[in-house]
Write an enzyme that holds these catalytic residues in place. Structure first.
Site, PDB file in Angstrom:
ATOM      1  N   PRO A  96       1.366  -1.478  -0.088  1.00 43.14           N
ATOM      2  CA  PRO A  96      -0.588  -0.437   0.404  1.00 43.14           C
ATOM      3  C   PRO A  96       0.913   1.185   0.347  1.00 43.14           C
ATOM      4  O   PRO A  96       2.101   1.197   0.828  1.00 43.14           O
ATOM      5  CB  PRO A  96      -0.911   0.078   1.443  1.00 43.14           C
ATOM      6  CG  PRO A  96      -0.460  -1.547   1.900  1.00 43.14           C
ATOM      7  CD  PRO A  96       0.496  -1.850   0.770  1.00 43.14           C
ATOM      8  N   VAL A  97       0.314   1.613  -0.616  1.00 40.40           N
ATOM      9  CA  VAL A  97       1.472   3.244  -1.124  1.00 40.40           C
ATOM     10  C   VAL A  97       0.900   4.499   0.536  1.00 40.40           C
ATOM     11  O   VAL A  97      -0.021   4.468   0.884  1.00 40.40           O
ATOM     12  CB  VAL A  97       0.271   3.984  -1.915  1.00 40.40           C
ATOM     13  CG1 VAL A  97       1.572   6.034  -2.155  1.00 40.40           C
ATOM     14  CG2 VAL A  97       1.741   3.465  -3.549  1.00 40.40           C
ATOM     15  N   GLY A 100       3.573   3.290   5.136  1.00 39.05           N
ATOM     16  CA  GLY A 100       4.679   3.183   5.587  1.00 39.05           C
ATOM     17  C   GLY A 100       5.986   2.149   6.342  1.00 39.05           C
ATOM     18  O   GLY A 100       6.629   1.261   6.566  1.00 39.05           O
ATOM     19  N   GLY A 102       7.542   1.240   2.903  1.00 45.27           N
ATOM     20  CA  GLY A 102       8.391   1.474   2.388  1.00 45.27           C
ATOM     21  C   GLY A 102       7.987   1.034   0.939  1.00 45.27           C
ATOM     22  O   GLY A 102       8.938   0.327  -0.215  1.00 45.27           O
ATOM     23  N   SER A 103       7.091   1.127   0.180  1.00 48.67           N
ATOM     24  CA  SER A 103       6.439   0.900  -1.330  1.00 48.67           C
ATOM     25  C   SER A 103       7.149   1.742  -2.259  1.00 48.67           C
ATOM     26  O   SER A 103       7.598   1.353  -3.170  1.00 48.67           O
ATOM     27  CB  SER A 103       5.428   1.263  -1.302  1.00 48.67           C
ATOM     28  OG  SER A 103       4.742   2.805  -1.459  1.00 48.67           O
ATOM     29  N   ALA A 105      10.890   3.075  -2.023  1.00 44.35           N
ATOM     30  CA  ALA A 105      11.792   2.077  -2.143  1.00 44.35           C
ATOM     31  C   ALA A 105      11.821   1.088  -2.757  1.00 44.35           C
ATOM     32  O   ALA A 105      12.579   0.284  -3.084  1.00 44.35           O
ATOM     33  CB  ALA A 105      12.371   2.690  -0.805  1.00 44.35           C
ATOM     34  N   ALA A 106      11.103  -0.012  -2.912  1.00 43.22           N
ATOM     35  CA  ALA A 106      10.428  -1.258  -2.811  1.00 43.22           C
ATOM     36  C   ALA A 106      10.543  -0.851  -4.757  1.00 43.22           C
ATOM     37  O   ALA A 106      10.952  -1.931  -5.060  1.00 43.22           O
ATOM     38  CB  ALA A 106       9.946  -2.170  -2.120  1.00 43.22           C
ATOM     39  N   ASP A 147      15.446   2.525   5.278  1.00 42.98           N
ATOM     40  CA  ASP A 147      13.870   2.059   4.318  1.00 42.98           C
ATOM     41  C   ASP A 147      14.742   1.631   3.325  1.00 42.98           C
ATOM     42  O   ASP A 147      14.595   0.268   2.516  1.00 42.98           O
ATOM     43  CB  ASP A 147      12.809   3.394   3.646  1.00 42.98           C
ATOM     44  CG  ASP A 147      12.612   3.540   4.910  1.00 42.98           C
ATOM     45  OD1 ASP A 147      12.648   3.633   5.999  1.00 42.98           O
ATOM     46  OD2 ASP A 147      11.357   4.363   4.756  1.00 42.98           O
TER      47      ASP A 147
HETATM   48  C1  MEV Z   1      10.295   6.182   7.683  1.00 46.09           C
HETATM   49  O1  MEV Z   1      10.314   5.317   7.458  1.00 46.09           O
HETATM   50  C2  MEV Z   1      11.279   6.228   8.619  1.00 46.09           C
HETATM   51  C3  MEV Z   1      11.935   7.602   9.575  1.00 46.09           C
HETATM   52  O2  MEV Z   1      12.262   7.341  10.704  1.00 46.09           O
HETATM   53  C4  MEV Z   1      12.160   8.570   8.541  1.00 46.09           C
HETATM   54  C5  MEV Z   1      13.882   8.561   8.217  1.00 46.09           C
HETATM   55  O3  MEV Z   1      14.708   7.389   8.311  1.00 46.09           O
HETATM   56  O4  MEV Z   1      14.510   8.427   7.511  1.00 46.09           O
HETATM   57  C6  MEV Z   1      10.208   8.771   9.748  1.00 46.09           C
END
Ligand code: MEV
Length: 309
Positions: A96-97, A100, A102-103, A105-106, A147
């Protein structure tokens, strides 16, 4: 052939990791991005088809482009000094976009992996990670790099910004339930808000960030030894500290509470916060109950996964 890259879950240390504190992240293999290169007719050039958004790009090695996927492909072409060839790369993702996980980066990792493989010079490890990080900067400003690192290496990682990632192993499988709050969030925004808090009251925020860093330090040996109760207690404290950084929300707090009430050993928000997902650590016997409780408390989607590497 198809290249893939998993989603990611931050177990400890989000936000604090931006300030040089250690953090721990694990790959979440159930959800992933894939990229598949197909040879195209002569003179097609390089085409990227992003199936989830219905977008298609023609990529020239030097042409000006603004889309992150096209820039990612250009970085690969320049890094391995390859001419463009007649290739269509089909990119898909089940992550899911803005959740949180990591869509972005993946998807970037899968694309770069597949393109470099199709060009005969597969990029992996740190050389791939470095390129994916360049694209992460387009999405998130100045991300810590955690990430892309966990997604590229596909292994639990103890991460301190600016140092080589330390890959480590879990001593006993960890049963996690991931719950998507269904609320899209912007990591750029929450990272920016924590920065404003930090600038306004540096001593108070520093002590919170340092305590979060200490939790990651304590969590690593607990995970390596398989001490689930300790890991759970550290997760609970990490959530409280993230709330103090204002990156939790009523919905996330409710999900965390529901998981704990249903017998989770620990629960916390994971990633940028204010939306996205919550993770809960459960024993195999209570996992079902915790998952149901998260759904009853409003999660739009839940997954169970066992981290066992
Ligand atoms: C985001 O997945 C993680 C954060 O710590 C941001 C980052 O590490 O750049 C919120």
């Amino acid at each position: 052939m198809t290249s893939r890259a998993p989603a990611k879950i931050i177990l400890f240390g989000e936000h604090a990791v931006v300030y040089g504190q250690p953090a721990i992240a694990v790959p979440f293999e159930t959800l992933c991005a894939t990229a598949e290169a197909v040879v195209a007719p002569r003179k097609t050039g390089l085409i990227i088809r992003a199936h989830d958004t219905g977008k298609e790009f023609r990529v020239l090695r030097e042409g000006r482009t603004t889309h992150a996927l096209a820039i990612a492909a250009q970085l690969v072409l320049r890094e391995i000094d390859a001419p463009t060839l007649d290739l269509i790369i089909n990119v898909r993702s089940t992550i899911p976009v803005a959740s949180g996980m990591g869509s972005g980066a993946a998807v970037t990792t899968a694309l770069m992996r597949e393109l470099s493989r199709a060009l005969g010079k597969p990029l992996e490890g740190e050389s791939l990670n470095k390129l994916v990080y360049e694209i992460e900067k387009l999405y998130h400003g100045t991300p810590s790099g955690i990430d892309n690192t966990v997604i590229v290496f596909g292994h639990p990682v103890y991460f301190i910004r600016g140092t080589a990632p330390e890959l480590f192993s879990v001593g006993k499988p960890l049963t996690l339930i991931i719950a998507d709050s269904g609320i899209a969030h912007s990591t750029r925004e929450t990272v920016g808000d924590v920065r404003s808090l930090y600038d306004a009251d540096t001593p108070r925020i520093t002590s919170i960030l340092e305590r979060i860093g200490a939790l990651s330090q304590l969590a690593r040996p607990a995970i390596e030894k398989g001490d689930e109760s300790a890991v759970g207690a550290l997760m609970n404290e990490n959530h409280t500290l993230l709330a103090a950084l204002t990156v939790s929300s009523e919905v996330l707090d409710r999900l965390v509470q529901a998981a704990t009430d249903a017998g989770a050993l620990g629960a916390k928000l994971s990633g940028g916060g204010r939306g996205g997902n919550v993770i809960a650590l459960a024993q195999p016997a209570t996992a079902e109950r915790v998952e149901m409780a998260l759904r009853d408390a409003g999660a739009i989607n839940t997954w169970q996964t066992v981290i066992q590497r």
